[in-house]
Scaffold this active site. Structure first.
Site, PDB file in Angstrom:
ATOM      1  N   ARG A 183      11.372  -0.130  11.252  1.00 19.48           N
ATOM      2  CA  ARG A 183      10.112  -0.278  11.993  1.00 19.48           C
ATOM      3  C   ARG A 183      10.203  -1.481  12.909  1.00 19.48           C
ATOM      4  O   ARG A 183      10.358  -2.609  12.438  1.00 19.48           O
ATOM      5  CB  ARG A 183       8.944  -0.475  11.005  1.00 19.48           C
ATOM      6  CG  ARG A 183       8.519   0.795  10.325  1.00 19.48           C
ATOM      7  CD  ARG A 183       7.392   0.545   9.355  1.00 19.48           C
ATOM      8  NE  ARG A 183       6.235  -0.138   9.930  1.00 19.48           N
ATOM      9  CZ  ARG A 183       5.060  -0.252   9.323  1.00 19.48           C
ATOM     10  NH1 ARG A 183       4.895   0.283   8.119  1.00 19.48           N
ATOM     11  NH2 ARG A 183       4.069  -0.894   9.895  1.00 19.48           N
ATOM     12  N   ARG A 212      -0.028  -9.049  13.474  1.00 19.45           N
ATOM     13  CA  ARG A 212      -0.619  -8.037  12.575  1.00 19.45           C
ATOM     14  C   ARG A 212      -1.450  -8.694  11.485  1.00 19.45           C
ATOM     15  O   ARG A 212      -2.529  -8.215  11.123  1.00 19.45           O
ATOM     16  CB  ARG A 212       0.490  -7.171  11.956  1.00 19.45           C
ATOM     17  CG  ARG A 212       1.079  -6.189  12.960  1.00 19.45           C
ATOM     18  CD  ARG A 212       2.431  -5.687  12.527  1.00 19.45           C
ATOM     19  NE  ARG A 212       2.385  -4.870  11.331  1.00 19.45           N
ATOM     20  CZ  ARG A 212       3.423  -4.686  10.521  1.00 19.45           C
ATOM     21  NH1 ARG A 212       4.591  -5.266  10.788  1.00 19.45           N
ATOM     22  NH2 ARG A 212       3.310  -3.927   9.465  1.00 19.45           N
ATOM     23  N   LYS A 242       0.830  -1.214   0.000  1.00 25.16           N
ATOM     24  CA  LYS A 242       0.000   0.000   0.000  1.00 25.16           C
ATOM     25  C   LYS A 242       0.865   1.266   0.000  1.00 25.16           C
ATOM     26  O   LYS A 242       0.592   2.202  -0.736  1.00 25.16           O
ATOM     27  CB  LYS A 242      -0.938   0.025   1.222  1.00 25.16           C
ATOM     28  CG  LYS A 242      -1.920  -1.142   1.261  1.00 25.16           C
ATOM     29  CD  LYS A 242      -2.942  -1.001   2.373  1.00 25.16           C
ATOM     30  CE  LYS A 242      -2.375  -1.051   3.776  1.00 25.16           C
ATOM     31  NZ  LYS A 242      -1.775  -2.362   4.158  1.00 25.16           N
ATOM     32  N   ARG A 286      11.413  -6.225   4.660  1.00 22.15           N
ATOM     33  CA  ARG A 286      11.287  -4.778   4.851  1.00 22.15           C
ATOM     34  C   ARG A 286      11.885  -4.366   6.196  1.00 22.15           C
ATOM     35  O   ARG A 286      12.472  -3.295   6.324  1.00 22.15           O
ATOM     36  CB  ARG A 286       9.796  -4.407   4.793  1.00 22.15           C
ATOM     37  CG  ARG A 286       9.531  -2.911   4.848  1.00 22.15           C
ATOM     38  CD  ARG A 286       8.090  -2.589   4.542  1.00 22.15           C
ATOM     39  NE  ARG A 286       7.225  -2.712   5.703  1.00 22.15           N
ATOM     40  CZ  ARG A 286       5.890  -2.553   5.675  1.00 22.15           C
ATOM     41  NH1 ARG A 286       5.285  -2.298   4.545  1.00 22.15           N
ATOM     42  NH2 ARG A 286       5.177  -2.668   6.769  1.00 22.15           N
ATOM     43  N   ARG A 325      -9.703   0.478   9.158  1.00 23.60           N
ATOM     44  CA  ARG A 325      -9.235  -0.870   9.479  1.00 23.60           C
ATOM     45  C   ARG A 325     -10.258  -1.634  10.316  1.00 23.60           C
ATOM     46  O   ARG A 325     -10.010  -2.781  10.662  1.00 23.60           O
ATOM     47  CB  ARG A 325      -7.944  -0.772  10.282  1.00 23.60           C
ATOM     48  CG  ARG A 325      -6.675  -1.118   9.490  1.00 23.60           C
ATOM     49  CD  ARG A 325      -5.514  -0.882  10.429  1.00 23.60           C
ATOM     50  NE  ARG A 325      -4.295  -1.538  10.101  1.00 23.60           N
ATOM     51  CZ  ARG A 325      -3.263  -0.960   9.499  1.00 23.60           C
ATOM     52  NH1 ARG A 325      -3.352   0.273   9.058  1.00 23.60           N
ATOM     53  NH2 ARG A 325      -2.147  -1.631   9.322  1.00 23.60           N
TER      54      ARG A 325
HETATM   55  P1  AMP Z   1       0.666   0.543   8.928  1.00 25.47           P
HETATM   56  O1  AMP Z   1       1.758   1.522   8.696  1.00 25.47           O
HETATM   57  O2  AMP Z   1      -0.597   0.883   8.162  1.00 25.47           O
HETATM   58  O3  AMP Z   1       1.111  -0.877   8.697  1.00 25.47           O
HETATM   59  O4  AMP Z   1       0.263   0.647  10.460  1.00 25.47           O
HETATM   60  C1  AMP Z   1       1.190   0.333  11.490  1.00 25.47           C
HETATM   61  C2  AMP Z   1       0.454   0.175  12.812  1.00 25.47           C
HETATM   62  O5  AMP Z   1      -0.200   1.401  13.157  1.00 25.47           O
HETATM   63  C3  AMP Z   1      -0.661  -0.873  12.823  1.00 25.47           C
HETATM   64  O6  AMP Z   1      -0.169  -2.191  13.068  1.00 25.47           O
HETATM   65  C4  AMP Z   1      -1.533  -0.353  13.973  1.00 25.47           C
HETATM   66  O7  AMP Z   1      -0.960  -0.650  15.229  1.00 25.47           O
HETATM   67  C5  AMP Z   1      -1.448   1.154  13.770  1.00 25.47           C
HETATM   68  N1  AMP Z   1      -2.516   1.623  12.866  1.00 25.47           N
HETATM   69  C6  AMP Z   1      -2.360   2.174  11.622  1.00 25.47           C
HETATM   70  N2  AMP Z   1      -3.538   2.496  11.083  1.00 25.47           N
HETATM   71  C7  AMP Z   1      -4.489   2.143  11.991  1.00 25.47           C
HETATM   72  C8  AMP Z   1      -5.896   2.195  12.013  1.00 25.47           C
HETATM   73  N3  AMP Z   1      -6.595   2.663  10.969  1.00 25.47           N
HETATM   74  N4  AMP Z   1      -6.537   1.731  13.123  1.00 25.47           N
HETATM   75  C9  AMP Z   1      -5.853   1.267  14.189  1.00 25.47           C
HETATM   76  N5  AMP Z   1      -4.516   1.154  14.225  1.00 25.47           N
HETATM   77  C10 AMP Z   1      -3.825   1.596  13.136  1.00 25.47           C
END
Ligand code: AMP
Length: 190
Positions: A134, A146, A14, A128, A89
């Protein structure tokens, strides 16, 4: 105005594809993960709270995430369109997003899902993790958590948009440029 939700499990691509779509269509990119990481970097209260969930591979609570998204969204009143990445989400987030947009006379144009098998996701995320810095990419248990959270809490969001006739699937396996072309063609039809 086009409002696109870019959907898919962690590691689907994404973030990579968002950069291309922003360049191509001029969308405002709203990535909740990026906003949380920026808050962590700046040591804000929100960052500290988000980190406690992110480090465990869990979702940050809906109320916190929705308030943050709404606040970021409202900073771009002249946007030509939005690309929502990593949000919504949960079904509650999807409903909240519909309400936010509806109040302003807008709606989601489509949710585009990048579909990638689970086995491929773990390989991509660990890879990654070697360079992303991260912490949630570096630990196999957090990665598994996750992906599990995705299936349990996030996958139903696909049904939510499918019921509105707005879900479009794209294979997230293949070359980055082929996937970008599929995305571009799909968005052009909206
Ligand atoms: P991402 O960068 O989208 O993979 O998000 C990394 C982490 O941020 C996720 O594993 C969640 O802990 C948190 N996170 C990101 N977006 C959301 C969301 N829309 N709702 C809840 N937690 C989020």
């Amino acid at each position: 105005m086009k409002n696109i939700v870019l959907f898919g499990p962690p590691g689907a691509g994404k973030g990579t594809q968002s950069a291309f779509l922003v360049e191509k269509f001029g969308f405002v990119h709203l990535s909740t993960g990026d906003i949380f990481r920026s808050n962590i970097k700046n040591a804000t209260e929100l960052g500290t709270l988000a980190k406690s969930y992110m480090d465990q591979g869990k979702l940050v609570p809906d109320s916190v995430t929705i308030d943050m998204l709404k606040s970021e969204w409202s900073k771009h009143s002249h946007a030509m369109g939005f690309l929502f990445d990593g949000f919504p989400r949960t079904k509650a987030q999807a409903e909240a997003l519909d309400d936010i947009l509806e109040e302003a006379g807008h709606q989601i144009s489509a949710m585009i899902g990048l579909e990638v098998p689970d086995a491929e996701l773990s390989i991509r995320l660990l890879e990654r993790g070697k360079t992303s810095g991260r912490p949630d990419d570096a630990n196999p248990q957090v990665i598994a958590q996750r992906v599990a959270v995705y299936h349990k809490e996030t996958a139903p969001v696909q049904d939510y948009y499918q019921a509105q006739g707005k879900y479009k699937a794209i294979s997230g396996v293949g070359s980055i440029s082929d996937i970008a072309t599929s995305l571009e063609q799909t968005i052009q039809t909206l």
